[in-house]
Design a protein around this motif. Structure first.
Motif, PDB file in Angstrom:
ATOM      1  N   THR A  41      78.301  55.583 -24.112  1.00  0.00           N
ATOM      2  CA  THR A  41      78.589  55.524 -25.553  1.00  0.00           C
ATOM      3  C   THR A  41      77.813  56.578 -26.335  1.00  0.00           C
ATOM      4  O   THR A  41      78.360  57.216 -27.242  1.00  0.00           O
ATOM      5  CB  THR A  41      78.253  54.124 -26.087  1.00  0.00           C
ATOM      6  OG1 THR A  41      78.963  53.141 -25.339  1.00  0.00           O
ATOM      7  CG2 THR A  41      78.610  54.009 -27.557  1.00  0.00           C
ATOM      8  N   ALA A  42      76.532  56.755 -26.007  1.00  0.00           N
ATOM      9  CA  ALA A  42      75.675  57.618 -26.819  1.00  0.00           C
ATOM     10  C   ALA A  42      75.659  59.060 -26.353  1.00  0.00           C
ATOM     11  O   ALA A  42      75.272  59.939 -27.135  1.00  0.00           O
ATOM     12  CB  ALA A  42      74.243  57.071 -26.808  1.00  0.00           C
ATOM     13  N   LEU A  43      76.083  59.330 -25.140  1.00  0.00           N
ATOM     14  CA  LEU A  43      75.975  60.695 -24.630  1.00  0.00           C
ATOM     15  C   LEU A  43      77.319  61.236 -24.154  1.00  0.00           C
ATOM     16  O   LEU A  43      77.764  62.298 -24.619  1.00  0.00           O
ATOM     17  CB  LEU A  43      74.974  60.730 -23.470  1.00  0.00           C
ATOM     18  CG  LEU A  43      74.541  62.115 -22.980  1.00  0.00           C
ATOM     19  CD1 LEU A  43      73.881  62.896 -24.094  1.00  0.00           C
ATOM     20  CD2 LEU A  43      73.601  61.983 -21.787  1.00  0.00           C
ATOM     21  N   ALA A  44      77.967  60.531 -23.258  1.00  0.00           N
ATOM     22  CA  ALA A  44      79.212  61.057 -22.686  1.00  0.00           C
ATOM     23  C   ALA A  44      80.325  61.131 -23.725  1.00  0.00           C
ATOM     24  O   ALA A  44      81.042  62.148 -23.824  1.00  0.00           O
ATOM     25  CB  ALA A  44      79.639  60.191 -21.499  1.00  0.00           C
ATOM     26  N   ALA A  45      80.512  60.073 -24.536  1.00  0.00           N
ATOM     27  CA  ALA A  45      81.589  60.071 -25.527  1.00  0.00           C
ATOM     28  C   ALA A  45      81.400  61.144 -26.594  1.00  0.00           C
ATOM     29  O   ALA A  45      82.352  61.889 -26.902  1.00  0.00           O
ATOM     30  CB  ALA A  45      81.699  58.681 -26.163  1.00  0.00           C
ATOM     31  N   PRO A  46      80.209  61.303 -27.206  1.00  0.00           N
ATOM     32  CA  PRO A  46      80.042  62.396 -28.182  1.00  0.00           C
ATOM     33  C   PRO A  46      80.273  63.775 -27.576  1.00  0.00           C
ATOM     34  O   PRO A  46      80.845  64.654 -28.227  1.00  0.00           O
ATOM     35  CB  PRO A  46      78.602  62.223 -28.658  1.00  0.00           C
ATOM     36  CG  PRO A  46      78.301  60.790 -28.462  1.00  0.00           C
ATOM     37  CD  PRO A  46      79.035  60.415 -27.207  1.00  0.00           C
ATOM     38  N   LEU A  47      79.835  63.989 -26.354  1.00  0.00           N
ATOM     39  CA  LEU A  47      80.058  65.285 -25.723  1.00  0.00           C
ATOM     40  C   LEU A  47      81.549  65.536 -25.515  1.00  0.00           C
ATOM     41  O   LEU A  47      82.027  66.677 -25.667  1.00  0.00           O
ATOM     42  CB  LEU A  47      79.318  65.348 -24.389  1.00  0.00           C
ATOM     43  CG  LEU A  47      77.794  65.453 -24.480  1.00  0.00           C
ATOM     44  CD1 LEU A  47      77.174  65.388 -23.083  1.00  0.00           C
ATOM     45  CD2 LEU A  47      77.376  66.746 -25.176  1.00  0.00           C
ATOM     46  N   ALA A  48      82.293  64.488 -25.181  1.00  0.00           N
ATOM     47  CA  ALA A  48      83.746  64.647 -25.033  1.00  0.00           C
ATOM     48  C   ALA A  48      84.401  64.985 -26.363  1.00  0.00           C
ATOM     49  O   ALA A  48      85.329  65.819 -26.427  1.00  0.00           O
ATOM     50  CB  ALA A  48      84.343  63.370 -24.448  1.00  0.00           C
ATOM     51  N   VAL A  49      83.925  64.377 -27.456  1.00  0.00           N
ATOM     52  CA  VAL A  49      84.501  64.682 -28.775  1.00  0.00           C
ATOM     53  C   VAL A  49      84.144  66.101 -29.201  1.00  0.00           C
ATOM     54  O   VAL A  49      84.959  66.823 -29.785  1.00  0.00           O
ATOM     55  CB  VAL A  49      84.002  63.647 -29.804  1.00  0.00           C
ATOM     56  CG1 VAL A  49      84.487  64.002 -31.205  1.00  0.00           C
ATOM     57  CG2 VAL A  49      84.483  62.253 -29.432  1.00  0.00           C
ATOM     58  N   ILE A  50      82.907  66.533 -28.907  1.00  0.00           N
ATOM     59  CA  ILE A  50      82.502  67.903 -29.248  1.00  0.00           C
ATOM     60  C   ILE A  50      83.374  68.918 -28.520  1.00  0.00           C
ATOM     61  O   ILE A  50      83.660  70.007 -29.036  1.00  0.00           O
ATOM     62  CB  ILE A  50      81.011  68.096 -28.904  1.00  0.00           C
ATOM     63  CG1 ILE A  50      80.146  67.250 -29.838  1.00  0.00           C
ATOM     64  CG2 ILE A  50      80.604  69.564 -28.997  1.00  0.00           C
ATOM     65  CD1 ILE A  50      78.683  67.269 -29.484  1.00  0.00           C
ATOM     66  N   ALA A  51      83.815  68.590 -27.329  1.00  0.00           N
ATOM     67  CA  ALA A  51      84.630  69.516 -26.538  1.00  0.00           C
ATOM     68  C   ALA A  51      86.090  69.551 -26.964  1.00  0.00           C
ATOM     69  O   ALA A  51      86.914  70.199 -26.296  1.00  0.00           O
ATOM     70  CB  ALA A  51      84.538  69.127 -25.061  1.00  0.00           C
ATOM     71  N   THR A  52      86.450  68.907 -28.074  1.00  0.00           N
ATOM     72  CA  THR A  52      87.854  68.873 -28.502  1.00  0.00           C
ATOM     73  C   THR A  52      88.448  70.260 -28.724  1.00  0.00           C
ATOM     74  O   THR A  52      89.563  70.539 -28.247  1.00  0.00           O
ATOM     75  CB  THR A  52      87.985  68.022 -29.781  1.00  0.00           C
ATOM     76  OG1 THR A  52      87.528  66.690 -29.516  1.00  0.00           O
ATOM     77  CG2 THR A  52      89.443  67.972 -30.249  1.00  0.00           C
ATOM     78  N   PRO A  53      87.782  71.186 -29.444  1.00  0.00           N
ATOM     79  CA  PRO A  53      88.378  72.529 -29.593  1.00  0.00           C
ATOM     80  C   PRO A  53      88.603  73.233 -28.259  1.00  0.00           C
ATOM     81  O   PRO A  53      89.613  73.926 -28.079  1.00  0.00           O
ATOM     82  CB  PRO A  53      87.346  73.279 -30.445  1.00  0.00           C
ATOM     83  CG  PRO A  53      86.623  72.212 -31.189  1.00  0.00           C
ATOM     84  CD  PRO A  53      86.555  71.055 -30.238  1.00  0.00           C
ATOM     85  N   LEU A  54      87.670  73.070 -27.335  1.00  0.00           N
ATOM     86  CA  LEU A  54      87.846  73.689 -26.025  1.00  0.00           C
ATOM     87  C   LEU A  54      89.044  73.099 -25.294  1.00  0.00           C
ATOM     88  O   LEU A  54      89.840  73.824 -24.674  1.00  0.00           O
ATOM     89  CB  LEU A  54      86.570  73.510 -25.194  1.00  0.00           C
ATOM     90  CG  LEU A  54      86.589  74.104 -23.790  1.00  0.00           C
ATOM     91  CD1 LEU A  54      86.778  75.615 -23.848  1.00  0.00           C
ATOM     92  CD2 LEU A  54      85.309  73.741 -23.046  1.00  0.00           C
ATOM     93  N   LEU A  55      89.184  71.783 -25.385  1.00  0.00           N
ATOM     94  CA  LEU A  55      90.331  71.143 -24.748  1.00  0.00           C
ATOM     95  C   LEU A  55      91.637  71.597 -25.383  1.00  0.00           C
ATOM     96  O   LEU A  55      92.643  71.815 -24.698  1.00  0.00           O
ATOM     97  CB  LEU A  55      90.212  69.617 -24.844  1.00  0.00           C
ATOM     98  CG  LEU A  55      89.075  68.972 -24.039  1.00  0.00           C
ATOM     99  CD1 LEU A  55      89.014  67.475 -24.338  1.00  0.00           C
ATOM    100  CD2 LEU A  55      89.294  69.199 -22.548  1.00  0.00           C
ATOM    101  N   MET A  56      91.617  71.787 -26.720  1.00  0.00           N
ATOM    102  CA  MET A  56      92.838  72.206 -27.413  1.00  0.00           C
ATOM    103  C   MET A  56      93.216  73.636 -27.036  1.00  0.00           C
ATOM    104  O   MET A  56      94.400  73.972 -26.899  1.00  0.00           O
ATOM    105  CB  MET A  56      92.638  72.099 -28.923  1.00  0.00           C
ATOM    106  CG  MET A  56      93.899  72.350 -29.735  1.00  0.00           C
ATOM    107  SD  MET A  56      93.672  71.951 -31.470  1.00  0.00           S
ATOM    108  CE  MET A  56      95.315  72.356 -32.089  1.00  0.00           C
ATOM    109  N   ALA A  57      92.184  74.478 -26.822  1.00  0.00           N
ATOM    110  CA  ALA A  57      92.469  75.869 -26.477  1.00  0.00           C
ATOM    111  C   ALA A  57      93.040  75.989 -25.073  1.00  0.00           C
ATOM    112  O   ALA A  57      93.791  76.926 -24.779  1.00  0.00           O
ATOM    113  CB  ALA A  57      91.208  76.712 -26.598  1.00  0.00           C
ATOM    114  N   THR A  58      92.705  75.068 -24.202  1.00  0.00           N
ATOM    115  CA  THR A  58      93.163  75.145 -22.809  1.00  0.00           C
ATOM    116  C   THR A  58      94.197  74.097 -22.462  1.00  0.00           C
ATOM    117  O   THR A  58      94.563  73.946 -21.293  1.00  0.00           O
ATOM    118  CB  THR A  58      91.953  74.974 -21.866  1.00  0.00           C
ATOM    119  OG1 THR A  58      91.349  73.697 -22.127  1.00  0.00           O
ATOM    120  CG2 THR A  58      90.936  76.083 -22.077  1.00  0.00           C
ATOM    121  N   ALA A  59      94.693  73.376 -23.474  1.00  0.00           N
ATOM    122  CA  ALA A  59      95.563  72.234 -23.193  1.00  0.00           C
ATOM    123  C   ALA A  59      96.937  72.669 -22.700  1.00  0.00           C
ATOM    124  O   ALA A  59      97.453  72.164 -21.708  1.00  0.00           O
ATOM    125  CB  ALA A  59      95.712  71.361 -24.438  1.00  0.00           C
ATOM    126  N   GLY A  60      97.575  73.610 -23.378  1.00  0.00           N
ATOM    127  CA  GLY A  60      98.951  73.973 -23.004  1.00  0.00           C
ATOM    128  C   GLY A  60      99.894  72.814 -23.283  1.00  0.00           C
ATOM    129  O   GLY A  60      99.841  72.174 -24.322  1.00  0.00           O
TER     130      GLY A  60
END
Length: 446
Positions: free
Chosen positions: A153-172
């Motif tokens: 909750t405190a570490l993995a989930a925030p890091l996943a949300v921070i990576a949203t732009p990266l995921l969007m750039a590579t999503a296709g």
């Protein structure tokens, strides 16, 4: 124009000594403490998961093998499962409190005698063993899942949300795109807003990890380490015992000095006066006979006093150390004694004195009670411990609790955190062993 006084050099603030102090500082998130807290909780999660599997396997194996009575020792040893877990936990605490010393935090007492049986008996009777078992069961059943959930909750989930732009750039058009649409992230402004929200959540999670790690460490200390009052009492008891030993040695030396410089000198003067009086008395008269008897009695008293002074604190022990003093005691023994003692350096005076009197009392017992034809003294200093053994080939049957004179010596050795053990089966041989922890102080005299 008056010159300015130079500014005093600024000193950097001291690093916080624990996670609780670090949480109170404004630069907590920029310090290593959030990552130390995360490492503490992560290692706790791994430890708990492995411990749960180990306990289940241990209990299952013991239950299956108990059918043939083979697994009963496994089930009986289950209460000891908390010992290695607690030892690991005391070392993990240094992630949260670097000032912790695992050796000082160990609540277990030293067994009164060497051997597995003595160790098991001591551990099973200690409350600390059962508290550590409770801590192990709590870790395996409740704490590690909570730590895993908090890390997610405190570490993995925030890091996943921070990576949203990266995921969007590579999503296709693949799976990542479907996931982002499910999050309602369909454009770049929303993606960057999600990343900003993830940074805030990560900051809050850093504080949550610190609080959780501090609380987890406090619970661990409560269960597996002695409290501050108990630790203070142990420190005070250790200091008072050291002061008692020093005072005892000081008083012993004072008595030896007073006897040597006072009573012995007077007896020497009396012996000389009686000898001179014998020279002046008529050789065949009754006075000469009385003076001769008085002179012999004075000489015997002087010899006994010298032996008493030597027994209180022999000069050879003070001047040349334990090795020479043991050799001197062996030479004075009525029973032939072989000595194999090598000490490359002098030991602390209380240790030398206690060890010498143990050897001397043991040799006295050999001469009085054992009926031995020969004795042997061996020993040395290894791994921070002085070890001495006195063995004889007598008829055995000695008991330290019934008149052998070793009870007081065992108490004196225990004051130095040492142990004294006596093995004397009927028919012999008799073996007395003493171990005292100590460090050398100075090179031994040649």
């Amino acid at each position: 124009m008056t010159p300015r006084a130079p500014h005093a050099p600024r000193t950097a603030p001291a690093a916080p000594a624990s996670v609780w102090r670090a949480l109170a500082r404004p630069r907590y998130l920029l310090s290593p403490w959030p990552w130390r807290a995360a490492a503490y909780l992560l290692t706790g999660t791994l430890t708990g998961a492995v411990l749960l599997l180990g306990l289940v396997a241990w209990a299952a194996a013991g239950g299956v093998l108990a059918i043939g009575l083979v697994g009963l020792p496994l089930l009986a040893a289950l209460p000891l499962a908390g010992l290695p877990v607690a030892a690991l936990e005391r070392r993990r605490l240094r992630l949260i409190d670097p000032g912790d010393d695992p050796a000082e935090d160990d609540p277990h007492a030293e067994p009164p005698a060497p051997g597995l049986r003595s160790w098991l008996t001591t551990r099973v009777r200690e409350n600390a063993t059962w508290r550590e078992l409770g801590h192990a069961l709590l870790t395996a059943g409740l704490l590690w899942p909570a730590e895993a959930l908090l890390l997610t909750t405190a570490l993995a989930a925030p890091l996943a949300v921070i990576a949203t732009p990266l995921l969007m750039a590579t999503a296709g058009e693949g799976r990542e795109a479907k996931v982002l649409k499910a999050w309602t992230v369909t454009d770049w402004p929303t993606a960057w807003a999600a990343a900003a929200l993830g940074v805030l959540l990560l900051a809050a999670g850093g504080y949550a990890l610190g609080v959780a790690a501090g609380a987890r460490a406090a619970l661990t200390r409560l269960l597996i380490t002695p409290d501050d009052d108990q630790r203070a009492r142990v420190v005070e008891l250790t200091c008072s015992r050291a002061r008692l030993v020093d005072a005892f040695e000081t008083e012993r030396r004072r008595v030896e000095r007073d006897l040597h410089d006072g009573a012995q000198q007077r007896l020497v003067a009396l012996t000389m006066s009686l000898g001179l009086a014998r020279l002046d008395a008529p050789p065949d008269g009754p006075l000469a006979e009385q003076l001769a008897r008085a002179h012999e009695e004075a000489g015997a008293a002087l010899a006994e006093l010298r032996e008493l002074i030597h027994g209180i604190h022999p000069k050879v022990l003070a001047d040349y150390g334990l090795e020479a003093a043991v050799a001197d005691a062996a030479d004075r023994s009525p029973v032939p004694v072989d000595v194999d003692l090598t000490l490359p350096q002098r030991l602390p005076r209380p240790v030398e004195s206690a060890a010498y009197f143990v050897v001397r009392e043991a040799l006295a017992n050999v001469a009085r009670h054992s009926g031995a034809g020969r004795a042997r003294v061996t020993g040395g200093h290894h791994d921070g411990r002085l070890s001495l053994e006195v063995e004889d080939d007598g008829h055995g049957g000695a008991d330290a609790a019934h008149g052998t004179g070793l009870t007081g010596l065992a108490d004196r050795v225990s004051v130095l955190d040492g142990t004294l053990t006596l093995t004397s089966p009927p028919g012999g041989p008799t073996l007395l062993r003493v171990e005292i922890p100590c460090e050398p102080t100075e090179p031994a005299c040649a």
